[in-house]
Design an enzyme around this catalytic site. Structure first.
Site, PDB file in Angstrom:
ATOM      1  N   CYS A 123       0.800  -1.224   0.000  1.00 14.89           N
ATOM      2  CA  CYS A 123       0.000   0.000   0.000  1.00 14.89           C
ATOM      3  C   CYS A 123       0.836   1.279   0.000  1.00 14.89           C
ATOM      4  O   CYS A 123       0.274   2.373  -0.063  1.00 14.89           O
ATOM      5  CB  CYS A 123      -0.948  -0.007   1.195  1.00 14.89           C
ATOM      6  SG  CYS A 123      -1.957  -1.501   1.269  1.00 14.89           S
ATOM      7  N   THR A 148       1.482  -7.693   9.513  1.00 15.63           N
ATOM      8  CA  THR A 148       0.391  -6.796   9.118  1.00 15.63           C
ATOM      9  C   THR A 148       0.211  -5.595  10.041  1.00 15.63           C
ATOM     10  O   THR A 148      -0.153  -4.515   9.589  1.00 15.63           O
ATOM     11  CB  THR A 148      -0.951  -7.560   9.046  1.00 15.63           C
ATOM     12  OG1 THR A 148      -1.212  -8.158  10.329  1.00 15.63           O
ATOM     13  CG2 THR A 148      -0.896  -8.646   7.980  1.00 15.63           C
ATOM     14  N   HIS A 201      -2.555   8.609   5.276  1.00 14.58           N
ATOM     15  CA  HIS A 201      -2.905   7.280   4.756  1.00 14.58           C
ATOM     16  C   HIS A 201      -4.342   6.963   5.152  1.00 14.58           C
ATOM     17  O   HIS A 201      -5.125   6.515   4.328  1.00 14.58           O
ATOM     18  CB  HIS A 201      -1.920   6.253   5.313  1.00 14.58           C
ATOM     19  CG  HIS A 201      -1.975   4.924   4.653  1.00 14.58           C
ATOM     20  ND1 HIS A 201      -1.862   4.761   3.287  1.00 14.58           N
ATOM     21  CD2 HIS A 201      -2.118   3.672   5.174  1.00 14.58           C
ATOM     22  CE1 HIS A 201      -1.936   3.478   2.987  1.00 14.58           C
ATOM     23  NE2 HIS A 201      -2.101   2.792   4.108  1.00 14.58           N
ATOM     24  N   THR A 253      -8.819   1.757   9.588  1.00 14.11           N
ATOM     25  CA  THR A 253      -8.623   0.583  10.440  1.00 14.11           C
ATOM     26  C   THR A 253      -8.110   1.039  11.804  1.00 14.11           C
ATOM     27  O   THR A 253      -7.357   2.012  11.892  1.00 14.11           O
ATOM     28  CB  THR A 253      -7.612  -0.394   9.811  1.00 14.11           C
ATOM     29  OG1 THR A 253      -6.387   0.294   9.554  1.00 14.11           O
ATOM     30  CG2 THR A 253      -8.145  -0.972   8.515  1.00 14.11           C
ATOM     31  N   PRO A 254      -8.491   0.361  12.875  1.00 15.99           N
ATOM     32  CA  PRO A 254      -8.097   0.814  14.216  1.00 15.99           C
ATOM     33  C   PRO A 254      -6.590   0.959  14.399  1.00 15.99           C
ATOM     34  O   PRO A 254      -6.119   1.982  14.907  1.00 15.99           O
ATOM     35  CB  PRO A 254      -8.673  -0.278  15.129  1.00 15.99           C
ATOM     36  CG  PRO A 254      -9.859  -0.800  14.378  1.00 15.99           C
ATOM     37  CD  PRO A 254      -9.455  -0.768  12.930  1.00 15.99           C
ATOM     38  N   GLU A 281      -0.824   6.245  12.968  1.00 17.36           N
ATOM     39  CA  GLU A 281      -0.650   7.492  12.235  1.00 17.36           C
ATOM     40  C   GLU A 281      -0.909   8.703  13.134  1.00 17.36           C
ATOM     41  O   GLU A 281      -0.229   9.725  13.018  1.00 17.36           O
ATOM     42  CB  GLU A 281      -1.573   7.517  11.017  1.00 17.36           C
ATOM     43  CG  GLU A 281      -1.203   8.573  10.010  1.00 17.36           C
ATOM     44  CD  GLU A 281      -1.765   8.307   8.631  1.00 17.36           C
ATOM     45  OE1 GLU A 281      -1.324   8.987   7.689  1.00 17.36           O
ATOM     46  OE2 GLU A 281      -2.651   7.435   8.474  1.00 17.36           O
ATOM     47  N   LYS A 330      -9.683   7.947   1.641  1.00 18.33           N
ATOM     48  CA  LYS A 330     -10.020   6.520   1.547  1.00 18.33           C
ATOM     49  C   LYS A 330     -11.531   6.276   1.599  1.00 18.33           C
ATOM     50  O   LYS A 330     -12.020   5.303   1.032  1.00 18.33           O
ATOM     51  CB  LYS A 330      -9.334   5.751   2.679  1.00 18.33           C
ATOM     52  CG  LYS A 330      -7.809   5.762   2.641  1.00 18.33           C
ATOM     53  CD  LYS A 330      -7.245   4.979   1.487  1.00 18.33           C
ATOM     54  CE  LYS A 330      -5.757   4.670   1.659  1.00 18.33           C
ATOM     55  NZ  LYS A 330      -4.881   5.850   1.806  1.00 18.33           N
ATOM     56  N   HIS A 384      -9.588   2.058  -0.530  1.00 17.58           N
ATOM     57  CA  HIS A 384      -8.136   1.863  -0.451  1.00 17.58           C
ATOM     58  C   HIS A 384      -7.698   1.205  -1.755  1.00 17.58           C
ATOM     59  O   HIS A 384      -7.971   0.025  -1.992  1.00 17.58           O
ATOM     60  CB  HIS A 384      -7.791   0.976   0.747  1.00 17.58           C
ATOM     61  CG  HIS A 384      -6.328   0.957   1.063  1.00 17.58           C
ATOM     62  ND1 HIS A 384      -5.362   1.316   0.147  1.00 17.58           N
ATOM     63  CD2 HIS A 384      -5.649   0.617   2.203  1.00 17.58           C
ATOM     64  CE1 HIS A 384      -4.168   1.198   0.696  1.00 17.58           C
ATOM     65  NE2 HIS A 384      -4.322   0.786   1.947  1.00 17.58           N
ATOM     66  N   PHE A 423       1.777  -3.057   4.767  1.00 16.02           N
ATOM     67  CA  PHE A 423       2.059  -4.269   5.524  1.00 16.02           C
ATOM     68  C   PHE A 423       3.569  -4.515   5.546  1.00 16.02           C
ATOM     69  O   PHE A 423       4.289  -4.193   4.611  1.00 16.02           O
ATOM     70  CB  PHE A 423       1.369  -5.476   4.886  1.00 16.02           C
ATOM     71  CG  PHE A 423      -0.109  -5.562   5.171  1.00 16.02           C
ATOM     72  CD1 PHE A 423      -0.711  -4.761   6.119  1.00 16.02           C
ATOM     73  CD2 PHE A 423      -0.901  -6.464   4.481  1.00 16.02           C
ATOM     74  CE1 PHE A 423      -2.065  -4.851   6.387  1.00 16.02           C
ATOM     75  CE2 PHE A 423      -2.263  -6.574   4.732  1.00 16.02           C
ATOM     76  CZ  PHE A 423      -2.841  -5.768   5.690  1.00 16.02           C
TER      77      PHE A 423
END
Length: 384
Positions: free
Chosen positions: A146, A247, A280, A284-285, A291, A309, A314, A372
């Site tokens: 990503c 991940t 980014h 996601t949690p 970030e 996003k 994404h 990832f």
């Protein structure tokens, strides 16, 4: 020697050209919808009516390859360059992707007759582009998940700085992939609801498809031609690797912080010179938490940020390249896109998350992207 951005393009779920995309982004529109393929229903930011936007000569190619070639032609046109007057060995290409041209594999898996000639690897994307466009300069396929778009732009910058190329086609592409959807879904990273970057109650991401392309050109070469306009320059970038987890990002954000600091050092500027960071922001949690920690550390309170996003999903290897296009547009149009679907900002993040269209004036913008395996990237663009 400065490396300039002289052309841009994007094709995604809310726009098949730069103007349409920018208009819909500022209006806060979303391209996420239900999409059915191979009998499987998914939530995806799909390019509706994909086939009608593809140049006639590319219709027999895979979905990712045809998207990429069409987007490159748009970027080449916007740059004002006459590629027939440039030596083929002085033009290169650097493209980031996560899944490559996986659609042909999936067609085979889901019942199409086996045709080994159709089985393609990620590098066939750039090889086909080079063949179709008669490019024989440096050719790179970057598969850093990503963050691949930013890595590809950085690689292209280095090719120009080294003197190996005058012009580099840089960016990213990823097309619809049921394999990617299944993988992210098995990780429980796909949200059952709306994608809500930086929301306290965020539950995950939604995937999308698209391209983001930048035409990079040495300032020396740019000054030899009469047509075209410099849109921005690459001021700096920072690339780091955490190797923290397969991940999960490092919750202390050490690699992300270092990437931003390296980009600032390369650009020769202070954190106070950055007024806006394109995040980014996957929704996601774990990613949004990491970030938030990194932005707090480098900029403290007051920095403006937003994520696209929730608009276009994404787009994996294309994500940071599309976000670089957004940053270039923001510098030139002096507007910042909002973060949609945000109801209650996560209190961990002290930054000002933009939720409505805002005016903007600055010389620099930072764009961050993470992947990832702990791959972190920060790109600083300067207004030309």
């Amino acid at each position: 020697m400065r490396v300039l951005v002289t052309g841009i393009s994007t094709i995604n779920s809310i726009g098949t050209n730069v103007n349409e995309f920018w208009s819909n982004l500022l209006l806060g529109r979303s391209g996420i919808t239900e999409y059915v393929k191979y009998g499987v229903k998914t939530k995806y930011a799909i390019i509706d009516g994909f086939e009608k936007y593809i140049a006639p000569g590319y219709k027999d190619l895979g979905r990712a390859t045809s998207l990429l070639l069409t987007s490159i032609e748009d970027a080449m046109y916007s740059s004002g360059l006459d590629f027939d007057e440039v030596e083929p060995q002085r033009i290169g290409i650097s493209i980031g992707t996560t899944m490559g041209e996986l659609g042909n594999h999936e067609d085979i898996v889901f019942g199409s007759p086996l045709n080994e000639n159709k089985i393609e690897r990620p590098y066939t994307l750039t090889n086909k582009v080079a063949s179709y466009l008669d490019i024989s300069g440096p050719i790179w396929t970057i598969t850093n998940a990503c963050a691949a778009g930013n890595y590809a732009i950085a690689r292209a910058y280095e090719e120009i700085q080294s003197g190996r190329a005058d012009i580099m086609i840089a960016g990213g592409v990823d097309a619809f992939s049921l394999t990617a959807y299944a993988g992210f879904n098995s990780l429980r990273a796909i949200t059952p609801e709306l994608c809500r970057p930086f929301d306290q109650n965020r539950k995950g991401l939604v995937l999308g498809e698209g391209t983001g392309i930048l035409i990079l050109e040495s300032e020396e070469h740019f000054l030899t031609r009469k047509n075209g306009k410099a849109l921005a320059s690459i001021a700096g970038f920072g690339l780091t690797s955490d190797a923290f987890h397969v991940t999960k990002p490092d919750p202390k954000a050490r690699g992300a912080i270092t990437a931003m600091e390296l980009a600032l050092e390369m650009a020769g500027i202070a954190p106070s010179d950055i007024k806006y960071v394109n995040s980014h922001g996957t929704g996601t949690p774990s990613n949004d938490y990491m970030e938030a920690i990194s932005l707090n550390h480098v900029f403290g309170e007051g920095i403006k940020t937003s994520s696209i996003k929730a608009n276009i999903g994404h787009t994996l290897g294309a994500a940071s390249a599309i976000e670089a296009v957004v940053c270039i547009l923001a510098l030139n149009e002096m507007k910042l896109p909002p973060t949609i679907n945000l109801l209650k900002k996560d209190p961990v993040l002290t930054a000002d998350v933009i939720t409505d269209l805002q005016e903007f004036s600055s010389q620099y913008i930072m764009s961050n992207s993470y992947a990832f395996g702990g791959m972190n990237s920060s790109l600083i663009l300067e207004k030309a």
